[in-house]
Scaffold this motif. Structure first.
Motif, PDB file in Angstrom:
ATOM      1  N   PRO A  29       6.932  -6.701  -3.556  1.00 27.68           N
ATOM      2  CA  PRO A  29       5.545  -7.101  -3.854  1.00 27.68           C
ATOM      3  C   PRO A  29       4.696  -5.899  -4.271  1.00 27.68           C
ATOM      4  O   PRO A  29       4.726  -4.847  -3.624  1.00 27.68           O
ATOM      5  N   TYR A  30       3.955  -6.069  -5.349  1.00 24.29           N
ATOM      6  CA  TYR A  30       3.096  -5.000  -5.867  1.00 24.29           C
ATOM      7  C   TYR A  30       1.622  -5.402  -5.828  1.00 24.29           C
ATOM      8  O   TYR A  30       0.756  -4.558  -5.700  1.00 24.29           O
ATOM      9  N   TRP A  31       1.372  -6.703  -5.918  1.00 22.71           N
ATOM     10  CA  TRP A  31      -0.003  -7.227  -5.866  1.00 22.71           C
ATOM     11  C   TRP A  31       0.087  -8.719  -5.608  1.00 22.71           C
ATOM     12  O   TRP A  31       1.074  -9.373  -5.948  1.00 22.71           O
ATOM     13  N   ARG A  32      -0.937  -9.257  -4.953  1.00 23.18           N
ATOM     14  CA  ARG A  32      -0.982 -10.700  -4.733  1.00 23.18           C
ATOM     15  C   ARG A  32      -2.417 -11.186  -4.873  1.00 23.18           C
ATOM     16  O   ARG A  32      -3.382 -10.450  -4.638  1.00 23.18           O
ATOM     17  N   SER A  33      -2.549 -12.457  -5.215  1.00 29.07           N
ATOM     18  CA  SER A  33      -3.864 -13.042  -5.496  1.00 29.07           C
ATOM     19  C   SER A  33      -4.557 -13.598  -4.277  1.00 29.07           C
ATOM     20  O   SER A  33      -5.767 -13.824  -4.295  1.00 29.07           O
ATOM     21  N   VAL A  65      -3.191  -2.328  -4.455  1.00 26.45           N
ATOM     22  CA  VAL A  65      -1.729  -2.365  -4.431  1.00 26.45           C
ATOM     23  C   VAL A  65      -1.274  -2.933  -3.094  1.00 26.45           C
ATOM     24  O   VAL A  65      -1.837  -2.634  -2.043  1.00 26.45           O
ATOM     25  N   TYR A  66      -0.249  -3.748  -3.133  1.00 30.12           N
ATOM     26  CA  TYR A  66       0.206  -4.481  -1.949  1.00 30.12           C
ATOM     27  C   TYR A  66       0.534  -3.531  -0.799  1.00 30.12           C
ATOM     28  O   TYR A  66       1.258  -2.546  -0.962  1.00 30.12           O
ATOM     29  N   LEU A  99      -4.011  -5.923   4.098  1.00 33.03           N
ATOM     30  CA  LEU A  99      -5.383  -6.176   4.525  1.00 33.03           C
ATOM     31  C   LEU A  99      -6.297  -5.170   3.831  1.00 33.03           C
ATOM     32  O   LEU A  99      -6.107  -3.962   3.959  1.00 33.03           O
ATOM     33  N   TYR A 100      -7.282  -5.676   3.124  1.00 33.15           N
ATOM     34  CA  TYR A 100      -8.083  -4.848   2.215  1.00 33.15           C
ATOM     35  C   TYR A 100      -9.549  -5.232   2.373  1.00 33.15           C
ATOM     36  O   TYR A 100      -9.903  -6.400   2.352  1.00 33.15           O
ATOM     37  N   HIS A 101     -10.394  -4.228   2.555  1.00 35.30           N
ATOM     38  CA  HIS A 101     -11.839  -4.465   2.686  1.00 35.30           C
ATOM     39  C   HIS A 101     -12.462  -4.488   1.297  1.00 35.30           C
ATOM     40  O   HIS A 101     -12.481  -3.484   0.597  1.00 35.30           O
TER      41      HIS A 101
END
Length: 852
Positions: A228-232, A307-308, A421-423
């Motif tokens: 996984p590199y990115w997810r929506s 980035v994931y 987990l991304y702010h």
């Protein structure tokens, strides 16, 4: 002879036969019938009925290959949406035709050309085909939606057509309206986007994009097929993905469809506008809208947090520019404290205190994290309509580590690690992370209270000790600075300056041009306040001569303070000589000295603060290394070479640095390199410091053989270090990481081996290999090998090195094979006689190596 010669007639005859055989189209149309073709000979194409799309042959970028493709008609530059033979290009100087055969197969056949450019039918090779057949009449049509459709027409009264093949089922890197990105939940068959291999090569690349095969509604970008590199994030069922900041584009026609076993996303553009989603070769997805020209409307991932799993499991990522800043969630601590402090976050965080429910107790609560991209691997619970009910569901399940409730999605639970987990910089959702009662403000655990009290007592003890030391220390300041008339005056300046920390005293020096300058002389108190008493949180790095801290002056100016250790071996006079040396050296690729401090036993240097820190922080970090593309790396190489050239030739002092390495190359906000740390630098032409000829100091692996073995240092010692640094920049790996690789001691032997086997391109960092200029990198590798030759005599001086790096067509000598034996290098003296090179030779045997 008549101008229309026999050879010309023969060529014309063959061309005529070719045209008759393939029935090339003579007029613009959107359809091919059996036996018809488009070819590279006459440049014929298909154009959709209303002139939206065009099918023909194109050559991408700087490539010489050709491909059959569909692109937007009459829009420049060409934006391709489909390529047929992306894995089998038409070779340069070859003809080709795309033909609909009488059997119902669409074939791309390649021919050839002679040296004069006249097309000749030498052979017919099928390089791509639809592999279809039909006993019925077939037609090939390019629709205004951009779909190339091969139909079999029924002869019955219904007149219905059967689709034998269509380009929409064979997407490449582009998604437009009418296409489907999805999965068959029964067979597992997926419709994916696949990136190009490089900007000039449309062959399948490293990145794919599609619907999550694990059953969620998320879109993923994968690297190398499975990583996984990115997810929506989940689709909210109405207008957007919850893992992407809201965009109005989605509310105008992007939607999820479920039909039996088929689940897919499709798109219908509003007001017949032109738009396309493109998965680029580097893994970035962009949305383009056309209005007089193609404008990029949105793209991800660009920032490091996008980035994931940038911060690993249970790590919260926050953006700081394009870079990431990671922190562990409440109740968690780094899995590897050493890696975390080094900025390597992939291992993430683990709980440091068990949940109460795991001990058959009650009292677990929740910490609220606002504005987040919710983690991956959510379990959606049906028929739960409120956040409170969702909370209760998680509380009653000890394996539940967090929950979130999104009105349009429902209740989501996380039973394992919280990943990706991304702010968000804006918007986002609330995540509720389960924590033991001891972490809740309303119910502090006794262990926490005891720890807090202990910490307070320790703080009071340390504070008292510090105050006592400071009282004793102040009483000795004047005696410590009493080293002559100049030192007495300096002490008085300190006492005066202590009345106002923002107004440092100065001492004068003369620049290389003979001009008089004053260098600010800060008090120790001023720098202690600026660095919050040299707090460890402000620590930027450390070396063999001391620690470096970030600070801020009362004026608001940010600084970097290097505090020399008491065991550095430098006295006050040597320190002052070094300060004046650095102050005199002024160049855009050398770090700028702002001032210094000499007070009691303390010796400190104050430099300009550079926000991107050092080169090694980027180069050797798997997450940050990708931010250094080849263009940036080449600019860094050029900048370092210019800085060394100034030290060796353009400066009146002629300085040898003696400790060039990645950690001593600082990067400003524009990624411009600046050479730092002149603690070991020596001036040629003046009095030599004999101590540094029999006590070798430096960094093992960067030292030239003659310096490490015999204490001989010269400008060629810096050239050797630059060669090592150059190889590290190209490979993205530390010199030490090549230890014992293929039986070689370091990067030098391994690089030589690949060079002589003509496989030097294997040295190139994989993150830049597909986008860099291979000839330019190979030239830099050869220059690096010339710089690290065993004998100093064989190494080029830095002016020639700079010329070889920057010249497009240099004539480079062949590097000599390294011996890697512990041989003496005194024999070089005879080879160097008569050469204009200053060097220092030890008068005694080297008995000690002191690495940094």
């Amino acid at each position: 002879m008549h101008p229309f010669s026999f050879s010309s007639s023969f060529a014309f005859f063959l061309s005529l036969i070719y045209s008759l055989c393939f029935l090339s189209l003579g007029a613009t149309t959107d359809t091919l019938n059996p036996g018809q073709s488009i070819s590279t000979i006459d440049g014929s194409t298909l154009v959709s009925e209303n002139g939206v799309f065009e099918l023909g042959f194109f050559t991408p970028g700087n490539s010489s290959n050709r491909y059959v493709a569909i692109w937007y008609h009459d829009i420049s530059p060409k934006a391709t949406i489909w390529i047929g033979n992306r894995e089998n290009p038409i070779p340069p100087n070859s003809s080709a035709s795309l033909t609909l055969t009488n059997s119902g197969n669409l074939e791309l056949v390649a021919g050839g050309a002679n040296g004069n450019g006249i097309i000749l039918v030498l052979s017919n090779v099928t390089i791509w085909a639809t592999n279809t057949s039909s006993l019925k009449s077939t037609t090939l049509t390019l629709s205004d939606e951009g779909n190339l459709i091969l139909n079999a027409t029924n002869s019955d009264a219904s007149g219905d057509n059967k689709v034998l093949w269509q380009s929409f089922d064979h997407m490449i890197d582009t998604f437009i309206q009418g296409m489907h990105v999805g999965i068959n939940t029964k067979t597992g068959e997926r419709q994916l986007l696949t990136s190009w291999r490089s900007p000039d090569d449309p062959a399948p690349g490293n990145f794919t994009m599609g619907l999550d095969p694990n059953g969620s509604t998320q879109l993923f970008i994968w690297k190398n097929g499975t990583i996984p590199y990115w997810r929506s994030g989940e689709w909210n069922g109405a207008s957007n993905f919850i893992g992407i900041p809201w965009r109005p584009l989605y509310s105008k026609g992007f939607y999820l469809v479920t039909e039996g076993n088929e689940k897919y996303y499709t798109y219908t553009a509003a007001n017949n506008s032109l738009s396309r989603f493109v998965l680029h070769w580097n893994g970035v997805e962009s949305i383009y809208l056309y209005k007089d020209q193609w404008d990029e409307f949105w793209h991800e991932p660009v920032k490091q947090c996008e980035v994931y799993a940038a911060c690993g499991p249970n790590g919260l990522c926050k953006n700081s520019g394009v870079l990431a800043s990671c922190s562990c969630l409440d109740g968690f601590e780094p899995k590897s404290d050493k890696e975390w402090k080094a900025g390597i976050w992939s291992s993430g965080c683990v709980r440091w205190a068990a949940l109460e429910c795991q001990q058959n107790k009650s009292g677990d609560g929740y910490k609220t994290i606002p504005g987040t991209k919710l983690p991956d691997h959510a379990v959606r619970v049906q028929n739960i309509g409120t956040s409170d009910t969702c909370r209760s569901y998680c509380s009653n399940n000890c394996s539940c580590n967090a929950y979130a409730f999104v009105q349009t999605v429902g209740c989501m639970l996380w039973n394992g690690d919280l990943i990706d987990l991304y702010h968000f910089d804006a918007d986002g959702y609330y995540l509720f992370v389960k924590v033991p009662a001891s972490l809740l403000d309303s119910n502090l655990h006794p262990a926490i209270i005891a720890g807090t009290v202990s910490a307070a007592l320790v703080f009071i003890l340390v504070a008292c000790t510090f105050l006592w030391w400071k009282f004793i220390h102040r009483s000795k300041v004047k005696d410590s600075l009493n080293i002559g008339a100049k030192s007495q005056q300096l002490s008085q300046d300190f006492l005066r300056s202590r009345q106002d920390f923002s107004s440092p005293s100065h001492f004068a020096y003369e620049s290389e041009e003979g001009q008089k300058f004053e260098l600010p002389l800060f008090t120790f108190d001023c720098l202690a306040i600026a660095t919050n008493n040299f707090d460890s949180s402000n620590k930027l790095g450390e070396g063999g001569f001391g620690l470096v801290y970030k600070g801020k002056l009362p004026s608001g100016e940010e600084i970097a303070v290097k505090r020399l250790s008491t065991t550095s071996g430098q006295g006050i006079e040597e320190f002052k000589t070094e300060v004046i040396l650095i102050a005199k050296l002024q160049h855009r690729n050398l770090v700028k000295l702002l001032g210094c401090c000499i007070q009691g036993g303390e010796k400190l240097l104050v430099y300009e603060y550079l926000p991107n820190k050092s080169l090694d922080a980027f180069l050797f970090d798997p997450l940050k290394r990708g931010l250094l593309n080849w263009k940036t790396r080449f600019n860094i190489i050029e900048g370092i070479a210019r800085g060394i050239l100034y030290l060796h030739r353009d400066s009146r002092l002629r300085v040898v640095h003696r400790d060039l390495k990645a950690s001593n190359i600082l990067l400003d906000k524009d990624m411009e390199p600046k050479i730092s740390d002149f603690g070991m630098a020596r001036i040629f032409g003046g009095d030599q410091n004999q101590e540094n000829t029999n006590r070798v100091v430096g960094t093992l692996g960067y030292m030239s053989p003659e310096y490490a073995m015999e204490g001989i240092f010269s400008v060629k010692s810096d050239v050797y270090s630059f060669g090592i640094l150059l190889l590290e920049i190209i490979t993205g790996e530390r010199n030490s990481s090549f230890h014992n690789k293929d039986d070689f001691l370091n990067i030098v032997g391994y690089a030589y081996k690949l060079w002589y086997e003509d496989t030097a391109s294997e040295l190139i960092d994989p993150t830049i290999k597909e986008t860099c200029s291979i000839p330019e990198v190979l030239r830099c590798i050869q220059v690096a090998l010339l710089c690290v030759q065993d004998l100093a005599y064989d190494r080029p001086e830095i002016p020639l090195v700079t010329k070889m790096i920057t010249s497009d067509n240099p004539r480079l000598p062949v590097p000599r094979w390294p011996t890697f034996t512990l041989q003496g290098y005194s024999s070089q003296e005879s080879a160097m006689k008569g050469r204009d090179e200053l060097h220092s030779v030890c008068d005694v045997t080297v008995t000690r190596l002191q690495g940094r």
